[in-house]
Design a protein around this motif. Structure first.
Motif, short mmCIF file in Angstrom:
data_model
loop_
_atom_site.label_atom_id
_atom_site.label_comp_id
_atom_site.label_asym_id
_atom_site.label_seq_id
_atom_site.Cartn_x
_atom_site.Cartn_y
_atom_site.Cartn_z
N ALA A 1 53.80 -2.00 -50.35
CA ALA A 1 53.85 -1.57 -48.96
C ALA A 1 53.91 -2.78 -48.03
O ALA A 1 53.28 -3.81 -48.29
CB ALA A 1 52.62 -0.71 -48.63
N CYS A 2 54.70 -2.65 -46.98
CA CYS A 2 54.90 -3.78 -46.06
C CYS A 2 53.57 -4.21 -45.41
O CYS A 2 53.22 -5.38 -45.41
CB CYS A 2 55.93 -3.39 -45.00
N GLN A 3 52.84 -3.25 -44.83
CA GLN A 3 51.51 -3.47 -44.25
C GLN A 3 51.53 -4.48 -43.10
O GLN A 3 50.51 -5.13 -42.84
CB GLN A 3 50.54 -3.94 -45.34
N GLN A 4 52.64 -4.64 -42.44
CA GLN A 4 52.67 -5.45 -41.24
C GLN A 4 52.46 -4.55 -40.02
O GLN A 4 52.90 -3.39 -40.02
CB GLN A 4 54.01 -6.19 -41.12
N PRO A 5 51.77 -5.03 -38.96
CA PRO A 5 51.51 -4.18 -37.78
C PRO A 5 52.81 -3.79 -37.10
O PRO A 5 53.70 -4.61 -36.88
CB PRO A 5 50.64 -5.06 -36.90
N LEU A 6 52.89 -2.50 -36.73
CA LEU A 6 54.08 -1.98 -36.07
C LEU A 6 53.99 -2.22 -34.57
O LEU A 6 52.89 -2.28 -34.00
CB LEU A 6 54.22 -0.48 -36.35
N PRO A 7 55.13 -2.36 -33.92
CA PRO A 7 55.10 -2.56 -32.46
C PRO A 7 54.74 -1.26 -31.73
O PRO A 7 55.06 -0.16 -32.19
CB PRO A 7 56.53 -3.00 -32.14
N ARG A 8 54.01 -1.39 -30.62
CA ARG A 8 53.67 -0.31 -29.69
C ARG A 8 52.72 0.72 -30.30
O ARG A 8 52.64 1.85 -29.84
CB ARG A 8 54.94 0.39 -29.19
N CYS A 9 52.05 0.40 -31.39
CA CYS A 9 51.00 1.28 -31.93
C CYS A 9 50.07 0.44 -32.79
O CYS A 9 50.32 -0.74 -33.04
CB CYS A 9 51.59 2.45 -32.71
N PRO B 1 64.18 -4.93 -39.97
CA PRO B 1 62.98 -4.68 -39.16
C PRO B 1 62.24 -3.45 -39.66
O PRO B 1 62.79 -2.60 -40.34
CB PRO B 1 63.55 -4.48 -37.75
N CYS B 2 60.97 -3.39 -39.28
CA CYS B 2 60.16 -2.25 -39.69
C CYS B 2 60.68 -0.99 -39.00
O CYS B 2 61.05 -1.02 -37.82
CB CYS B 2 58.69 -2.48 -39.34
N PRO B 3 60.73 0.14 -39.68
CA PRO B 3 61.20 1.39 -39.06
C PRO B 3 60.16 1.90 -38.07
O PRO B 3 59.02 1.44 -38.02
CB PRO B 3 61.34 2.31 -40.26
N PRO B 4 60.55 2.86 -37.21
CA PRO B 4 59.57 3.44 -36.27
C PRO B 4 58.39 4.04 -37.02
O PRO B 4 58.50 4.48 -38.16
CB PRO B 4 60.39 4.51 -35.53
N CYS B 5 57.29 4.06 -36.33
CA CYS B 5 56.05 4.55 -36.93
C CYS B 5 56.18 6.06 -37.20
O CYS B 5 56.46 6.84 -36.29
CB CYS B 5 54.87 4.27 -36.01
#
Length: 898
Positions: A573-581, A621-625
């Motif tokens: 799992a990527c486990q990097q913090p998502l933007p805006r949440c 980039p990470c996909p939307p939450c």
């Protein structure tokens, strides 16, 4: 392309502008389970509601399912489907594939063990389960099971279980049958082509490629048989050994003991014989004991005590097989002539010294010149008749006198074997032949006159090729039997790593005998393969963990085994913090993803082919939450998980369901916001809901088929005033009756209302018409109509009612009248018969009269008519009255009443 959760036909929010719950919306009908089925059902209900099907709402109410129970059931199914999707998304890893492979290996090992046990069953029954003598056999069977373990030494390829094979009877090596056939043919050709004289005339043997055991040409394999030779072309069976027929081997043990092999058909040598036999010890002194047949020789540990060959001592060794060892003692022994005496081993009592015998012979003039010997010295060799040196004359002389030469030519054959000695009789050997003869050299190219005892060798060097067909002989004056090539082959072998170390030869070289180790990437696991196959052999499966460092942002890779090539993509799992949440990215690692490159070089012209698409490894980039957050819909029907990145109010897509002011229907608008009413009841419609414009749909009284003329209203409906048409009981007239009067009447009243008051038109079974008024059901069976009935002769008549009518019989007067009528009828018939008879008689007489007038007068009639009897004359008169009587009796009998 829209994301999966926004596509049409997926989940509950189908066809809506705002979606809810990506986890639920992206479920397929297979994954969504009951939730997907429920969603599709609600969509169908909305479609039915919008198309004007007004009878579905009462049908749903009749099923007794409340909206709250539906809501709870759908919510539970949606939550379970989302949980299953989340578990499935994060449970995959490369270790699962390895575990599946390990499970397959374990299954194969289990199957292999079962086949081995079935192969050894007959053998272990004889040994009581002891398999200590089957170590080599078990190793051969394990190699037969392993893929690629058995290699054909001719073509250096793996032997598969579906290929035809042949095994050597000496070394038990396995080869492809096509390879061994070609090997046998090539070997026979090379041996027979050494010289031109015997080419194609002999059938030389061919050797095994490994052990060089020779086979005759007749032993060249032509058919694919199993190991024991019982079955031709054995069928591959996954539950049997490869190339085995599955039957008992039954080959004779080596060395032969009278028993046969008990294993199932197997490769390699047969195990030792396990049979139990009763045998005595090797010296025969011990009592017989039960022993295994392969180790039946045993020793009783008693002293042998057998007289040795010296005749003076006995064998002091313990029980042993075969002849006793020579006597180890030393004794004084004389030579055969008895002149010397020395200490010698007792096992060799006869020996000769090196002294001449020297005993006087019988002639008394000479002594024996033989070395130490046994027996008498014999006669003097100079006694008796002796010949001259050439042997042409004999003379009797005393042994002290020498025989003189005869003076004749010697004539003995010289060493050349062609000429004789030309000297006079002489003592000693003849001289060498010195005659001049014409001799040819060994290669038969040149000839020359030279002494007979000399050999003629020319200086010409042989230009023939040796057995290798590569190098010339280069020997002077070669007679044609060129020696084998003494140089090394030094040709590169098929492995491309070594050169052939054998002597120079013709044809292909033997396979490389070297073994090479193939190691895994980390080098901890290795396997031996024939030299040359290391380039095509996959590295062995290593059970150690891969030591390659990670190439993504994670500190370490997922644990997986050592492998060749690049490591599998990271699935952690990527486990990097998502933007805006505040959530972490749950998707698999996407630092290195192969993406098709959009950059391509432009084509120069139409002749140039477009290049294949290139893939570039790049970080995405990470996909939307997509974390599901429970959110209430606008109409507060349900709480659904909504993806975090599109969090907000949404419409669930269901009908509003609030009760309208009419109290009978509910709002059919899609889930929308409704302001709270003054009473605070959430089940009542608000000002945002629609107004009911449908007709009254309340159930009508039993029997009424008309709709209420008023619009949808509260309370009961007014009585129905419409006229309804009803058929009367006789089905002729149509009556118009008010609906409320008809529905309010009971069964008897409805029967009276349905009568037309006319006479019933139906006919009774007797044929008369029913006299009752229009009535339901069947008519009365009693008929009161008056009818007249006559007797059979129509003389007597009586009147009865139709239902009571009976049979009228004739009386005595009727019978007398019938009798008179019968007599009158008989008389008339008799008169008619008499009249007919008279007419026929007149015609007969007229015919005879005409016949007599035609005959000649002078011709006398020679025919004499036979005289008729009384019966023939009066038969007509008798038959007519008799027939009349019979007719009268029959008529009387028929007219009698029953």
């Amino acid at each position: 392309m829209e994301p999966a959760w926004r596509q049409q036909g997926r989940g509950r929010a189908r066809g809506q502008g705002r979606v809810h719950g990506a986890a639920v919306g992206s479920l397929t009908p297979r994954e969504g389970g009951a939730g997907a089925a429920a969603g599709s059902g609600r969509a169908r209900s909305r479609a039915a509601a919008t198309t004007g099907k007004k009878d579905e709402l009462p049908l749903a109410q009749s099923k007794g399912l409340s909206s709250q129970s539906k809501f709870d059931e759908i919510r539970r199914s949606d939550q379970a489907a989302a949980l299953r999707l989340a578990e499935k998304q994060f449970s995959f890893s490369s270790s699962e594939e390895e575990e599946e492979e390990d499970d397959d290996d374990n299954d194969n090992m289990g199957k292999r063990g079962m086949i081995l046990e079935s192969t050894f069953t007959s053998y272990t029954r004889q040994t009581g389960g002891d398999t200590s003598d089957l170590v080599r056999i078990r190793q051969n069977l394990n190699e037969a099971f392993q893929s690629g373990a058995t290699t054909c030494l001719i073509c250096i390829a793996s032997v598969k279980r579906t290929q035809a094979v042949w095994s050597c009877v000496c070394c038990y090596s396995i080869f492809h049958i096509t390879c061994i056939q070609k090997w046998a043919a090539d070997s026979a050709f090379l041996v027979s082509s050494v010289t031109d004289d015997d080419f194609g005339k002999k059938a030389p043997p061919w050797p095994c490629p490994k052990c060089r055991y020779e086979y005759t040409p007749q032993q060249t394999p032509t058919r694919y048989v199993c190991y024991c030779g019982k079955e031709v072309d054995p069928t591959p069976d996954p539950w049997l050994l490869p190339h085995s027929c599955g039957q008992v081997c039954e080959r004779e043990f080596k060395p032969p003991c009278g028993h046969r092999c008990l294993l199932l058909c197997h490769p390699g040598p047969c195990p030792p014989c396990p049979k139990m036999v009763s045998v005595s010890c090797v010296c025969g002194k011990g009592a017989p004991l039960p022993r295994r047949c392969h180790s039946k020789a045993w020793f009783c540990q008693q002293r042998c005590n057998t007289t040795l060959s010296c005749g003076a001592h006995r064998c002091q060794n313990t029980c042993h097989a075969g002849v006793c060892a020579p006597c180890p003692r030393v004794s004084l022994q004389k030579c055969v002539c008895g002149l010397q005496q020395v200490e010698r081993p007792c096992s060799s009592p006869l020996w000769q010294c090196d002294q001449v015998c020297g005993a006087p012979l019988a002639c008394g003039n000479h002594t024996c010149e033989r070395v130490c010997h046994t027996g008498s010295c014999g006669q003097c060799p100079r006694s008796g008749n002796r010949s001259c040196p050439c042997g042409k004359s004999e003379t009797a002389l005393p042994c002290t006198a020498d025989v003189a030469t005869c003076g004749d030519t010697c004539g003995k054959k010289l060493d050349c074997g062609l000429h004789t000695c030309t000297m006079r009789c002489h003592r000693g050997a003849c001289e060498t032949c010195r005659q001049e003869v014409e001799k040819q050299c060994r290669c038969a190219r040149y000839s020359r006159f030279m002494p007979c005892h000399k050999e003629y060798i020319c200086e010409t060097k042989c230009t023939r090729n040796r057995s290798c067909q590569r190098h010339q002989c280069r020997r002077k004056c070669c007679p044609g039997n060129c020696p084998p090539c003494d140089q090394k082959c030094n040709r590169m072998l098929g492995c491309r790593n070594h050169k052939c170390p054998s002597a120079c030869h013709q044809g292909s070289c033997y396979p490389c005998p070297e073994m090479v180790e193939v190691k895994c990437v980390c080098g901890s696991t290795s396997m031996s393969v024939p030299c040359g196959r290391e380039r095509n052999t996959k590295p062995p499966r290593c059970k150690e963990l891969c030591r390659a460092p990670p190439t993504c942002h994670h500190e370490s890779r997922e644990p997986h085994r050592c492998h060749p090539g690049s490591c599998p993509p990271c699935r952690q799992a990527c486990q990097q913090p998502l933007p805006r949440c505040r959530h972490l990215c749950p998707q698999p690692c996407h630092d290195q993803v192969m993406v098709k490159s959009a950059e391509r070089a432009p084509l120069v012209g139409p002749w140039e082919q477009p290049s294949a698409p290139a893939f570039v490894c790049k970080a995405l980039p990470c996909p939307p939450c997509q974390v599901a957050i429970p959110t209430v819909c606008l109409g507060e029907h349900e709480v659904n998980p909504v993806p975090c990145h599109i969090l907000g109010p949404f419409s669930c897509g269901r009908a509003c369901g609030r009760t309208l002011t009419c109290g009978n229907h509910k709002c059919t608008l899609e889930c929308h916001h409704v302001s709270t009413s003054e009473s605070g009841d959430k089940s009542q419609a608000g000002k945002e809901c629609i107004q009911c414009d449908e007709g009254c749909s309340k159930p009508r009284p039993p029997g009424c088929t008309h709709t209420c003329p008023r619009p949808c209203h509260q309370g009961s409906c007014p009585p129905c005033q419409q006229m309804m048409r009803v058929r009367c009981h006789c089905k002729i007239s149509g009556l118009y009756i008010e609906c409320v009067v008809w529905t309010a009447s009971d069964d008897e009243g409805q029967t009276l209302l349905s009568s037309c008051r006319n006479r019933c038109p139906k006919q009774l079974s007797c044929g008369h018409r029913c006299k009752d008024v229009c009535h339901p059901g069947n008519c009365d069976a009693f008929c009161s109509q008056r009818v007249k009935v006559k007797c059979p002769c129509k003389r007597i008549k009586k009147e009865f009612s139709c239902s009571q009518a009976g049979l009228v019989l004739c009386d005595d007067a009727c019978k007398s009248l019938q009798k008179k009528a019968a007599e009158i009828k008989a008389a008339e018939e008799q008169a008619a018969l008499e009249e007919e008879r008279k007419k026929e008689q007149a015609e007969l007489e007229a015919f005879e009269k005409r016949l007599r007038g035609r005959k000649k007068k002078n011709k006398r009639s020679m025919d004499v008519e036979p005289e008729e009897g009384p019966w023939l004359q009066y038969r007509k008169y008798l038959l007519v009255p008799f027939c009349g009587i019979l007719l009268a009796a029959a008529a009387f009998y028929l007219l009698q009443p029953y």
